[in-house]
Motif scaffolding. Structure first.
Motif, PDB file in Angstrom:
ATOM      1  N   VAL A 103       0.855  -1.197   0.000  1.00  0.00           N
ATOM      2  CA  VAL A 103       0.000   0.000   0.000  1.00  0.00           C
ATOM      3  C   VAL A 103       0.887   1.242   0.000  1.00  0.00           C
ATOM      4  CG1 VAL A 103      -1.696   1.289   1.339  1.00  0.00           C
ATOM      5  CG2 VAL A 103      -1.742  -1.210   1.335  1.00  0.00           C
ATOM      6  N   PRO A 104       0.725   2.149  -0.972  1.00  0.00           N
ATOM      7  CA  PRO A 104       1.506   3.385  -0.923  1.00  0.00           C
ATOM      8  C   PRO A 104       1.024   4.232   0.263  1.00  0.00           C
ATOM      9  CG  PRO A 104       0.307   3.130  -3.009  1.00  0.00           C
ATOM     10  CD  PRO A 104      -0.203   2.079  -2.099  1.00  0.00           C
ATOM     11  N   GLY A 105       1.982   4.683   1.077  1.00  0.00           N
ATOM     12  CA  GLY A 105       1.638   5.396   2.313  1.00  0.00           C
ATOM     13  C   GLY A 105       0.666   6.541   2.104  1.00  0.00           C
ATOM     14  N   GLU A 106       0.849   7.296   1.007  1.00  0.00           N
ATOM     15  CA  GLU A 106       0.009   8.495   0.836  1.00  0.00           C
ATOM     16  C   GLU A 106      -1.447   8.158   0.494  1.00  0.00           C
ATOM     17  OE1 GLU A 106       2.376   7.442  -1.318  1.00  0.00           O
ATOM     18  OE2 GLU A 106       2.296   8.498  -3.239  1.00  0.00           O
ATOM     19  N   TYR A 107      -1.708   6.911   0.103  1.00  0.00           N
ATOM     20  CA  TYR A 107      -3.092   6.549  -0.261  1.00  0.00           C
ATOM     21  C   TYR A 107      -3.719   5.542   0.703  1.00  0.00           C
ATOM     22  CZ  TYR A 107      -1.486   8.567  -4.648  1.00  0.00           C
ATOM     23  OH  TYR A 107      -0.961   9.399  -5.595  1.00  0.00           O
ATOM     24  N   ARG A 108      -3.056   5.348   1.834  1.00  0.00           N
ATOM     25  CA  ARG A 108      -3.488   4.323   2.771  1.00  0.00           C
ATOM     26  C   ARG A 108      -4.961   4.508   3.198  1.00  0.00           C
ATOM     27  NH1 ARG A 108      -0.368   0.910   5.538  1.00  0.00           N
ATOM     28  NH2 ARG A 108      -1.325   0.071   7.417  1.00  0.00           N
ATOM     29  N   ALA A 109      -5.305   5.728   3.583  1.00  0.00           N
ATOM     30  CA  ALA A 109      -6.651   5.975   4.111  1.00  0.00           C
ATOM     31  C   ALA A 109      -7.700   5.736   3.026  1.00  0.00           C
ATOM     32  CB  ALA A 109      -6.746   7.401   4.628  1.00  0.00           C
ATOM     33  N   GLU A 110      -7.435   6.214   1.811  1.00  0.00           N
ATOM     34  CA  GLU A 110      -8.412   6.069   0.721  1.00  0.00           C
ATOM     35  C   GLU A 110      -8.603   4.593   0.360  1.00  0.00           C
ATOM     36  OE1 GLU A 110      -5.996   8.221   0.747  1.00  0.00           O
ATOM     37  OE2 GLU A 110      -6.713  10.189   0.066  1.00  0.00           O
ATOM     38  N   LEU A 111      -7.478   3.874   0.292  1.00  0.00           N
ATOM     39  CA  LEU A 111      -7.582   2.456  -0.078  1.00  0.00           C
ATOM     40  C   LEU A 111      -8.352   1.678   0.985  1.00  0.00           C
ATOM     41  CD1 LEU A 111      -4.244   1.155  -1.607  1.00  0.00           C
ATOM     42  CD2 LEU A 111      -6.545   0.774  -2.475  1.00  0.00           C
ATOM     43  N   GLN A 112      -8.034   1.983   2.232  1.00  0.00           N
ATOM     44  CA  GLN A 112      -8.725   1.277   3.315  1.00  0.00           C
ATOM     45  C   GLN A 112     -10.225   1.564   3.248  1.00  0.00           C
ATOM     46  OE1 GLN A 112      -6.906   1.156   7.349  1.00  0.00           O
ATOM     47  NE2 GLN A 112      -8.937   1.796   8.020  1.00  0.00           N
ATOM     48  N   ARG A 113     -10.565   2.805   2.971  1.00  0.00           N
ATOM     49  CA  ARG A 113     -11.979   3.192   2.867  1.00  0.00           C
ATOM     50  C   ARG A 113     -12.682   2.384   1.761  1.00  0.00           C
ATOM     51  NH1 ARG A 113     -16.493   5.209   4.899  1.00  0.00           N
ATOM     52  NH2 ARG A 113     -17.775   6.222   3.365  1.00  0.00           N
ATOM     53  N   LEU A 114     -12.017   2.255   0.598  1.00  0.00           N
ATOM     54  CA  LEU A 114     -12.623   1.492  -0.504  1.00  0.00           C
ATOM     55  C   LEU A 114     -12.827   0.031  -0.107  1.00  0.00           C
ATOM     56  CD1 LEU A 114     -10.711   2.958  -3.592  1.00  0.00           C
ATOM     57  CD2 LEU A 114     -13.152   3.187  -3.101  1.00  0.00           C
ATOM     58  N   LEU A 115     -11.839  -0.551   0.567  1.00  0.00           N
ATOM     59  CA  LEU A 115     -11.958  -1.956   0.975  1.00  0.00           C
ATOM     60  C   LEU A 115     -13.083  -2.137   1.986  1.00  0.00           C
ATOM     61  CD1 LEU A 115      -8.253  -3.115   1.539  1.00  0.00           C
ATOM     62  CD2 LEU A 115      -9.651  -3.237  -0.491  1.00  0.00           C
TER      63      LEU A 115
END
Ligand code: BYC
Length: 471
Positions: A103-115
């Motif tokens: 997971v790229p650090g800068e997109y962690r929150a967005e990716l987690q939200r999508l999952l």
């Protein structure tokens, strides 16, 4: 290379779980909670065994095994489609760079939200459908319901695997929450609107698997384009299972329409209620409801969230790589509908912010194929009536049309007109009562309830009259 599931493992997988003890232990700790949730909120009807397809590997050929098993002995496994070592990100500002394995650090929150959003829908649908087994129109249908349910459970596992494997403690906490929110709960509802609506009868189930599962197909398709490779590979495998859910919806509505048409012909009447059929008007109102709540699942017509997801390379467009453009969309505009001064008007906005609408348009085209099929059934039966999709502004609670009243034909109407016409446009209490009165279980092999035609073929080459479920 695909690692086949090792069935001696507690969690069948092709992610080499046995060599990651920490992850394995975390998932093994989550498993009993999942089983408890399944017991409490999964299918209520207890069957001795069910003819189920179980995913056993990610290979194109022979990826699934069929056999009779008790539902609770289904092996919810973790499967990712094969890795393409050369895969590159196909869109957004990282286009052309190698797909991310972490997971790229800068997109962690967005990716987690999508999952989390994706993961939340899976157990929600099982909860919505938990009572349907008691009124199944045939053993064939009962088996399909259970198949859909166990696979939605597996899709929850798919998201929980990603949360556990890539998001540390926060991911584990989110995985817990996925079992604590419940469909329709006042205190802790599911995240997206449609997943808090009850699926109260089998017509609703077929509409749900046609329209709402189809949103799943399209959302998974966009996540399959993700630059985060484990998510992409997970979604590609989920889409393979999803095809069966689409089939259940499409052929389910086919069979209801076919039976109604038969009864209309036989008795020369539109009112098939006394003959045990579901009138076309009721079918149309169910369709209006399920299509419109599913349209809401795509988010707003204008969304900065979706623009950010796209630019970051997290969520692509449907069939991104087949699109003949620059895959950046920074200088392009797109047309969307908006309500301006009491009129529906076309607005031109940056294409990036219109990507939810782009996906919704793809979805519309796909949904329309079903309507054409059903109208063809009516035409062949010599019935002079058609079904249709309502306007995309009809009955919307999310996006440009939220707070407005739009008729199925697409006219903006006032609250008084809406109140006057609502009963003609959306299912009424009487519609629900009528359909419910027809929901009598038929558990004899090969026999069908009177409101639905038999399927044209069985499952996995078995005849329709096969004993798909032992009760
Ligand atoms: N209900 O910018 P906006 C499936 C929220 S189905 C409630 O307009 P965005 C399945 C939104 O979260 C597929 N809230 O839209 C089918 C945002 O909240 P925050 C499920 C909603 O963010 C059958 C705010 O409103 N998977 O698999 O671009 C059986 C503004 O949103 C709704 C996915 O959806 C709603 N309907 O996109 C089993 C994929 N719509 O962030 C399974 C993952 C929007 O301001 N999710 N909101 O707090 C996504 O890609 C996006 O989050 C959405 C919305 C498509 C849901």
């Amino acid at each position: 290379m695909t690692l086949d599931a090792d069935y001696s493992d507690r969690i069948p997988n092709n992610v080499d779980l046995r060599n990651d003890r920490r992850l394995q232990r975390a998932l093994e700790a989550w498993q009993p909670r999942f089983m408890q949730w399944w017991k409490d909120l999964g299918p209520d009807l207890i069957a001795r065994d069910v003819y189920l397809r179980t995913a056993i590997s990610a290979d194109r050929d022979g990826w699934a095994h069929f056999g009779h098993i008790p539902l609770e002995e289904y092996r919810w496994g973790i499967f990712l489609a094969d890795r393409d070592p050369d895969r590159r990100i196909a869109f957004g500002e990282h286009m052309g760079t190698p797909a991310w394995q972490q997971v790229p650090g800068e997109y962690r929150a967005e990716l987690q939200r999508l999952l989390v959003v994706q993961g939340d829908t899976e157990p929600a649908s099982v909860e919505q459908q938990r009572l349907l087994g008691f009124t199944a129109p045939s053993l064939y249908d009962l088996r399909n319901l259970f198949q859909v349910n166990v696979e939605e459970g597996r899709h929850l596992w798919a998201m929980v695997y990603l949360l556990h494997a890539f998001f540390g403690r926060e991911g584990r906490e989110q995985a817990e929450q996925l079992l604590l929110r419940h469909s329709g709960s006042v205190d802790a509802p599911r995240i997206l609107g449609a997943f808090n609506e009850p699926t109260r009868d089998w017509l609703a189930f077929f509409m749900f698997t046609y329209f709402t599962d189809r949103d799943g197909k399209f959302q998974l398709g966009t996540l399959a384009e993700s630059g985060f490779d484990p998510l992409s590979r997970t979604c590609r495998f989920m889409l393979r299972e999803e095809a069966h859910h689409m089939m259940v919806g499409t052929t389910g509505v086919d069979r209801v329409v076919r039976r109604t048409a038969e009864l209309m012909r036989e008795h020369d009447t539109d009112d098939v209620r006394p003959h045990g059929g579901i009138p076309l008007g009721v079918i149309q109102r169910y369709l209006n409801f399920h299509y419109s709540v599913s349209l809401d699942l795509f988010g707003g017509e204008r969304s900065t969230n979706v623009a950010n997801y796209y630019t970051a390379g997290l969520k692509g467009r449907w069939q991104e790589e087949r699109r003949a453009d620059d895959h950046q969309l920074t200088d392009v505009t797109a047309a969307i509908d908006a309500v301006v001064d009491g009129h529906i008007e076309t607005a031109h906005v940056p294409a990036l912010t219109a990507l939810n609408q782009d996906l919704r348009s793809e979805y519309f085209t796909d949904c329309n194929n079903g309507v054409r099929r059903w109208n063809r059934i009516l035409e062949i039966a010599g019935i002079d009536a058609t079904l249709s999709l309502p306007h995309h502004g009809f009955n919307r609670r999310v996006g440009a049309f939220a707070g407005h009243h739009v008729s199925p034909a697409g006219a903006l109407v006032d609250a008084a007109t809406w109140a006057l016409c609502e009963a003609a446009w959306l299912p009424t209490a009487a519609d629900y009562e009528l359909v419910e009165s027809m929901m009598r279980p038929v558990f004899e092999p090969g026999k069908m309830a009177g409101w639905i035609a038999p399927p044209t073929s069985g499952i996995n080459g078995q005849p329709v009259e096969y004993t798909y479920v032992h009760l």
